[in-house]
Enzyme design. Structure first.
Site, PDB file in Angstrom:
ATOM      1  N   THR A  83       0.819  -1.210   0.000  1.00 25.43           N
ATOM      2  CA  THR A  83       0.000   0.000   0.000  1.00 25.43           C
ATOM      3  C   THR A  83       0.856   1.265   0.000  1.00 25.43           C
ATOM      4  O   THR A  83       2.000   1.239   0.474  1.00 25.43           O
ATOM      5  CB  THR A  83      -0.896  -0.013   1.258  1.00 25.43           C
ATOM      6  OG1 THR A  83      -1.527   1.254   1.394  1.00 25.43           O
ATOM      7  CG2 THR A  83      -0.103  -0.281   2.527  1.00 25.43           C
ATOM      8  N   ASP A  84       0.268   2.353  -0.464  1.00 28.14           N
ATOM      9  CA  ASP A  84       0.973   3.637  -0.413  1.00 28.14           C
ATOM     10  C   ASP A  84       1.081   4.168   1.016  1.00 28.14           C
ATOM     11  O   ASP A  84       1.861   5.080   1.294  1.00 28.14           O
ATOM     12  CB  ASP A  84       0.283   4.684  -1.312  1.00 28.14           C
ATOM     13  CG  ASP A  84      -1.164   4.981  -0.943  1.00 28.14           C
ATOM     14  OD1 ASP A  84      -1.700   4.347  -0.019  1.00 28.14           O
ATOM     15  OD2 ASP A  84      -1.760   5.868  -1.592  1.00 28.14           O
ATOM     16  N   GLU A  85       0.283   3.578   1.944  1.00 27.32           N
ATOM     17  CA  GLU A  85       0.273   4.101   3.316  1.00 27.32           C
ATOM     18  C   GLU A  85       1.612   3.909   4.020  1.00 27.32           C
ATOM     19  O   GLU A  85       1.870   4.560   5.035  1.00 27.32           O
ATOM     20  CB  GLU A  85      -0.845   3.435   4.131  1.00 27.32           C
ATOM     21  CG  GLU A  85      -2.202   3.722   3.550  1.00 27.32           C
ATOM     22  CD  GLU A  85      -3.362   3.552   4.528  1.00 27.32           C
ATOM     23  OE1 GLU A  85      -3.120   3.427   5.736  1.00 27.32           O
ATOM     24  OE2 GLU A  85      -4.503   3.549   4.062  1.00 27.32           O
ATOM     25  N   TYR A  98      -1.910  -0.507  11.006  1.00 27.03           N
ATOM     26  CA  TYR A  98      -2.042  -1.175   9.700  1.00 27.03           C
ATOM     27  C   TYR A  98      -0.834  -0.871   8.813  1.00 27.03           C
ATOM     28  O   TYR A  98      -0.186  -1.784   8.303  1.00 27.03           O
ATOM     29  CB  TYR A  98      -3.333  -0.733   8.995  1.00 27.03           C
ATOM     30  CG  TYR A  98      -3.355  -1.046   7.507  1.00 27.03           C
ATOM     31  CD1 TYR A  98      -3.432  -2.353   7.057  1.00 27.03           C
ATOM     32  CD2 TYR A  98      -3.269  -0.020   6.554  1.00 27.03           C
ATOM     33  CE1 TYR A  98      -3.428  -2.648   5.689  1.00 27.03           C
ATOM     34  CE2 TYR A  98      -3.267  -0.299   5.197  1.00 27.03           C
ATOM     35  CZ  TYR A  98      -3.353  -1.611   4.767  1.00 27.03           C
ATOM     36  OH  TYR A  98      -3.334  -1.897   3.413  1.00 27.03           O
TER      37      TYR A  98
HETATM   38  P1  NAD Z   1      -9.720  -7.256   2.067  1.00 29.69           P
HETATM   39  O1  NAD Z   1      -9.739  -6.997   3.525  1.00 29.69           O
HETATM   40  O2  NAD Z   1     -10.927  -6.959   1.262  1.00 29.69           O
HETATM   41  O3  NAD Z   1      -9.327  -8.768   1.778  1.00 29.69           O
HETATM   42  C1  NAD Z   1      -8.333  -9.447   2.498  1.00 29.69           C
HETATM   43  C2  NAD Z   1      -8.530 -10.937   2.278  1.00 29.69           C
HETATM   44  O4  NAD Z   1      -7.500 -11.620   3.011  1.00 29.69           O
HETATM   45  C3  NAD Z   1      -9.871 -11.473   2.780  1.00 29.69           C
HETATM   46  O5  NAD Z   1     -10.438 -12.324   1.812  1.00 29.69           O
HETATM   47  C4  NAD Z   1      -9.507 -12.243   4.037  1.00 29.69           C
HETATM   48  O6  NAD Z   1     -10.379 -13.325   4.302  1.00 29.69           O
HETATM   49  C5  NAD Z   1      -8.099 -12.713   3.712  1.00 29.69           C
HETATM   50  N1  NAD Z   1      -7.312 -12.961   4.935  1.00 29.69           N
HETATM   51  C6  NAD Z   1      -7.204 -12.155   6.015  1.00 29.69           C
HETATM   52  N2  NAD Z   1      -6.429 -12.744   6.940  1.00 29.69           N
HETATM   53  C7  NAD Z   1      -6.021 -13.929   6.418  1.00 29.69           C
HETATM   54  C8  NAD Z   1      -5.199 -14.987   6.902  1.00 29.69           C
HETATM   55  N3  NAD Z   1      -4.642 -14.925   8.123  1.00 29.69           N
HETATM   56  N4  NAD Z   1      -4.978 -16.042   6.106  1.00 29.69           N
HETATM   57  C9  NAD Z   1      -5.544 -16.118   4.872  1.00 29.69           C
HETATM   58  N5  NAD Z   1      -6.352 -15.168   4.380  1.00 29.69           N
HETATM   59  C10 NAD Z   1      -6.589 -14.075   5.146  1.00 29.69           C
HETATM   60  O7  NAD Z   1      -8.454  -6.447   1.534  1.00 29.69           O
HETATM   61  P2  NAD Z   1      -8.244  -5.690   0.138  1.00 29.69           P
HETATM   62  O8  NAD Z   1      -8.720  -4.306   0.278  1.00 29.69           O
HETATM   63  O9  NAD Z   1      -8.706  -6.549  -0.966  1.00 29.69           O
HETATM   64  O10 NAD Z   1      -6.647  -5.633   0.122  1.00 29.69           O
HETATM   65  C11 NAD Z   1      -5.884  -6.721  -0.419  1.00 29.69           C
HETATM   66  C12 NAD Z   1      -4.406  -6.372  -0.305  1.00 29.69           C
HETATM   67  O11 NAD Z   1      -4.144  -5.168  -1.021  1.00 29.69           O
HETATM   68  C13 NAD Z   1      -3.943  -6.130   1.121  1.00 29.69           C
HETATM   69  O12 NAD Z   1      -2.655  -6.673   1.258  1.00 29.69           O
HETATM   70  C14 NAD Z   1      -3.909  -4.610   1.251  1.00 29.69           C
HETATM   71  O13 NAD Z   1      -2.930  -4.211   2.183  1.00 29.69           O
HETATM   72  C15 NAD Z   1      -3.523  -4.210  -0.166  1.00 29.69           C
HETATM   73  N6  NAD Z   1      -4.006  -2.888  -0.610  1.00 29.69           N
HETATM   74  C16 NAD Z   1      -5.328  -2.543  -0.479  1.00 29.69           C
HETATM   75  C17 NAD Z   1      -5.747  -1.313  -0.979  1.00 29.69           C
HETATM   76  C18 NAD Z   1      -7.203  -0.895  -0.910  1.00 29.69           C
HETATM   77  O14 NAD Z   1      -7.511   0.255  -1.251  1.00 29.69           O
HETATM   78  N7  NAD Z   1      -8.132  -1.747  -0.516  1.00 29.69           N
HETATM   79  C19 NAD Z   1      -4.830  -0.434  -1.581  1.00 29.69           C
HETATM   80  C20 NAD Z   1      -3.486  -0.823  -1.650  1.00 29.69           C
HETATM   81  C21 NAD Z   1      -3.087  -2.065  -1.176  1.00 29.69           C
HETATM   82  O1  DAU Z   2      -4.148   3.955   0.506  1.00 33.57           O
HETATM   83  C1  DAU Z   2      -4.380   2.602   0.402  1.00 33.57           C
HETATM   84  C2  DAU Z   2      -5.213   2.128   1.563  1.00 33.57           C
HETATM   85  O2  DAU Z   2      -6.533   2.608   1.356  1.00 33.57           O
HETATM   86  C3  DAU Z   2      -5.225   0.626   1.747  1.00 33.57           C
HETATM   87  O3  DAU Z   2      -3.923   0.184   2.033  1.00 33.57           O
HETATM   88  C4  DAU Z   2      -6.176   0.213   2.870  1.00 33.57           C
HETATM   89  O4  DAU Z   2      -6.235  -1.207   2.956  1.00 33.57           O
HETATM   90  C5  DAU Z   2      -7.544   0.755   2.548  1.00 33.57           C
HETATM   91  O5  DAU Z   2      -8.451   0.455   3.592  1.00 33.57           O
HETATM   92  C6  DAU Z   2      -7.489   2.266   2.330  1.00 33.57           C
HETATM   93  O6  DAU Z   2      -7.181   2.949   3.584  1.00 33.57           O
HETATM   94  P1  DAU Z   2      -7.913   4.315   3.990  1.00 33.57           P
HETATM   95  O7  DAU Z   2      -7.834   4.457   5.453  1.00 33.57           O
HETATM   96  O8  DAU Z   2      -7.433   5.447   3.152  1.00 33.57           O
HETATM   97  O9  DAU Z   2      -9.420   3.940   3.509  1.00 33.57           O
HETATM   98  P2  DAU Z   2     -10.833   4.182   4.204  1.00 33.57           P
HETATM   99  O10 DAU Z   2     -11.880   3.845   3.201  1.00 33.57           O
HETATM  100  O11 DAU Z   2     -10.915   3.547   5.543  1.00 33.57           O
HETATM  101  O12 DAU Z   2     -10.847   5.760   4.430  1.00 33.57           O
HETATM  102  C7  DAU Z   2     -10.703   6.662   3.325  1.00 33.57           C
HETATM  103  C8  DAU Z   2     -10.709   8.071   3.881  1.00 33.57           C
HETATM  104  O13 DAU Z   2     -12.022   8.358   4.390  1.00 33.57           O
HETATM  105  C9  DAU Z   2      -9.771   8.291   5.050  1.00 33.57           C
HETATM  106  O14 DAU Z   2      -9.259   9.615   5.010  1.00 33.57           O
HETATM  107  C10 DAU Z   2     -10.666   8.126   6.289  1.00 33.57           C
HETATM  108  C11 DAU Z   2     -11.992   8.639   5.785  1.00 33.57           C
HETATM  109  N1  DAU Z   2     -13.200   8.020   6.382  1.00 33.57           N
HETATM  110  C12 DAU Z   2     -13.268   6.649   6.409  1.00 33.57           C
HETATM  111  C13 DAU Z   2     -14.381   6.017   6.914  1.00 33.57           C
HETATM  112  C14 DAU Z   2     -14.437   4.492   6.980  1.00 33.57           C
HETATM  113  C15 DAU Z   2     -14.259   8.806   6.810  1.00 33.57           C
HETATM  114  O15 DAU Z   2     -14.200  10.048   6.755  1.00 33.57           O
HETATM  115  N2  DAU Z   2     -15.368   8.162   7.316  1.00 33.57           N
HETATM  116  C16 DAU Z   2     -15.474   6.810   7.402  1.00 33.57           C
HETATM  117  O16 DAU Z   2     -16.501   6.298   7.904  1.00 33.57           O
END
Ligand code: NAD
Ligand code: DAU
Length: 358
Positions: A139-141, A164
């Site tokens: 992730t970019d975080e 995280y």
């Molecule tokens: P998600 O939470 O939707 O999915 C995660 C999956 O991993 C789920 O299916 C869960 O059951 C599985 N999982 C969790 N713990 C596990 C374990 N111990 N063993 C096996 N499986 C397990 O997450 P996502 O948003 O699809 O993110 C997927 C990946 O991409 C993550 O590594 C996250 O850090 C990265 N990522 C997410 C975002 C985003 O915006 N969602 C952006 C950048 C990177």
């Molecule tokens: O940047 C990549 C990341 O983006 C991934 O690595 C994470 O897995 C993914 O969850 C996401 O993280 P964020 O914290 O940026 O996403 P989230 O949707 O939780 O929040 C987006 C923005 O909105 C953040 O600034 C927090 C804000 N927010 C979030 C929620 C859930 C609100 O204002 N209200 C809310 O209820």
């Protein structure tokens, strides 16, 4: 990786991004065997993959990446040719209330996979097979928070702020350490915020869609001034496919939408789209906006420079944000049953009965 290589392990394939990656790989590469390993936590759901579950080149295994013995056995059984590792605890707010779970899955789980991959890769190398790769999705975080200016590049120093992002940063460091120390062929990509179908409704966009639909308050943290760079999930899946096949071993690639939005402006756009789709008077959905207590350690701004990926591998996002957001809203409105079942936990109960963890 060339087409002759067949068995690809995708971890976390029942989650949001993972399900899009699995779907793409299963449909695009019929000659591959795609093994989806997922624990099926609250975030993982096999109904996300209904359309491909009976395909001959798809296998689902329920299991936990924190279980080293199970992981070793799985690698011995399948002798994978490559790994795309997405399994993780992914929600920042949950990491604030339960950091240890994030250390276990994101750090320990990744190291278990690296250890198993290292043994398998060594074995394959002794047989003269050299195409194995371990691709870690991050992730970019990990780069921390930007001020008003600037972009994260692949050289931006790590500066995670939430449990995280600290756990993801740690897993990235382990992946690089295995490349540097053991020469394990690894690749990492760091992506910005994804949006699209099958996104669990605890994250901002699907949560807001669900609340607007049900005329419930839309919680906006702080003043809604925080900025995120949004990318359509299918564009992320396309980038993952490209990097898995053509990325340079040992390298890192940033992936982003070049699409920055302040949270409050994004919510106003979403409200406008929803008013339109639900035939509501303009302003009805926006009246639900409720400013709530800010997230602890809330990063102000993320923005990605993805020029390396664009130049070296010729990737670019396919959609404009307005179009992607409209598509996403339509998907959620058309998939009410999915939304109800994930929010009520009904799918979780069902799949817990159907699939025993190995
Ligand atoms: P998600 O939470 O939707 O999915 C995660 C999956 O991993 C789920 O299916 C869960 O059951 C599985 N999982 C969790 N713990 C596990 C374990 N111990 N063993 C096996 N499986 C397990 O997450 P996502 O948003 O699809 O993110 C997927 C990946 O991409 C993550 O590594 C996250 O850090 C990265 N990522 C997410 C975002 C985003 O915006 N969602 C952006 C950048 C990177
Ligand atoms: O940047 C990549 C990341 O983006 C991934 O690595 C994470 O897995 C993914 O969850 C996401 O993280 P964020 O914290 O940026 O996403 P989230 O949707 O939780 O929040 C987006 C923005 O909105 C953040 O600034 C927090 C804000 N927010 C979030 C929620 C859930 C609100 O204002 N209200 C809310 O209820």
């Amino acid at each position: 990786m060339n087409k002759a290589q067949k068995k690809v392990l995708v971890t976390g394939g029942a989650g949001f991004i993972g399900s899009h990656v699995v779907r793409r790989m299963v449909n695009k590469y019929p000659e591959y065997q795609i093994i989806n390993l997922d624990k099926l936590t609250y975030a993982g759901n096999l109904s996300n993959l209904k359309d491909i579950e009976n395909k001959a080149n798809y296998t689902f295994v329920r299991g936990d990446i924190t279980d080293a013995i199970f992981i070793d056995k799985l690698f011995e059984e399948y002798l994978f040719d490559g790994v795309i590792h997405l399994a993780a605890e992914s929600h920042v707010d949950r990491s604030i209330s339960n950091p240890l779970e994030f250390v276990q899955t994101n750090v320990l789980g990744t190291v278990n996979l690296l250890n198993a991959a290292r043994k398998l890769w060594k074995f394959q190398s002794e047989q003269g097979k050299t195409n194995f790769r371990f691709y870690h999705i991050s992730t970019d975080e990990v780069y921390g928070s930007l001020g008003a200016e600037g972009l994260f590049t692949e050289d931006t120093p790590y500066d995670p702020h939430s449990p995280y992002s600290a756990s993801k940063a740690s897993s990235d460091h382990f992946v690089r350490a295995y490349y540097d120390t053991y020469k394990l062929p690894t690749i990492i990509s760091n992506c910005s915020n994804n949006y699209g179908s099958y996104h669990f409704p605890e994250k901002l966009i699907p949560l807001a869609i669900n609340n607007i639909k049900n005329m419930k308050p839309i919680p906006v943290y702080g003043k809604g001034e925080n900025v995120r760079d949004w990318l359509f999930v299918e564009d992320h899946a396309a980038a993952i496919d490209l990097i898995f096949h053509q990325g340079k071993i040992g390298d890192t690639y940033n992936i982003g939408g070049n699409n920055e939005w302040k949270n409050i402006e994004l919510i106003h756009l979403l409200c406008k789209i929803m008013d339109n789709k639900l035939h509501r008077t303009e302003g009805t959905s926006a009246s639900l906006i409720t400013f709530v207590k800010d997230r602890a350690g809330h990063d102000l701004r993320y923005a990605i420079d993805s020029s390396k990926l664009q130049k070296e591998l010729n990737w670019k996002p396919s959609l404009q944000f307005e179009e992607g957001l409209e598509k996403t809203v339509t998907w959620y409105l058309d998939n009410e049953e999915w939304l109800n079942n994930v929010t009520s936990g009904a799918y979780m109960e069902y799949y817990n009965e159907q699939y025993v963890r190995r």
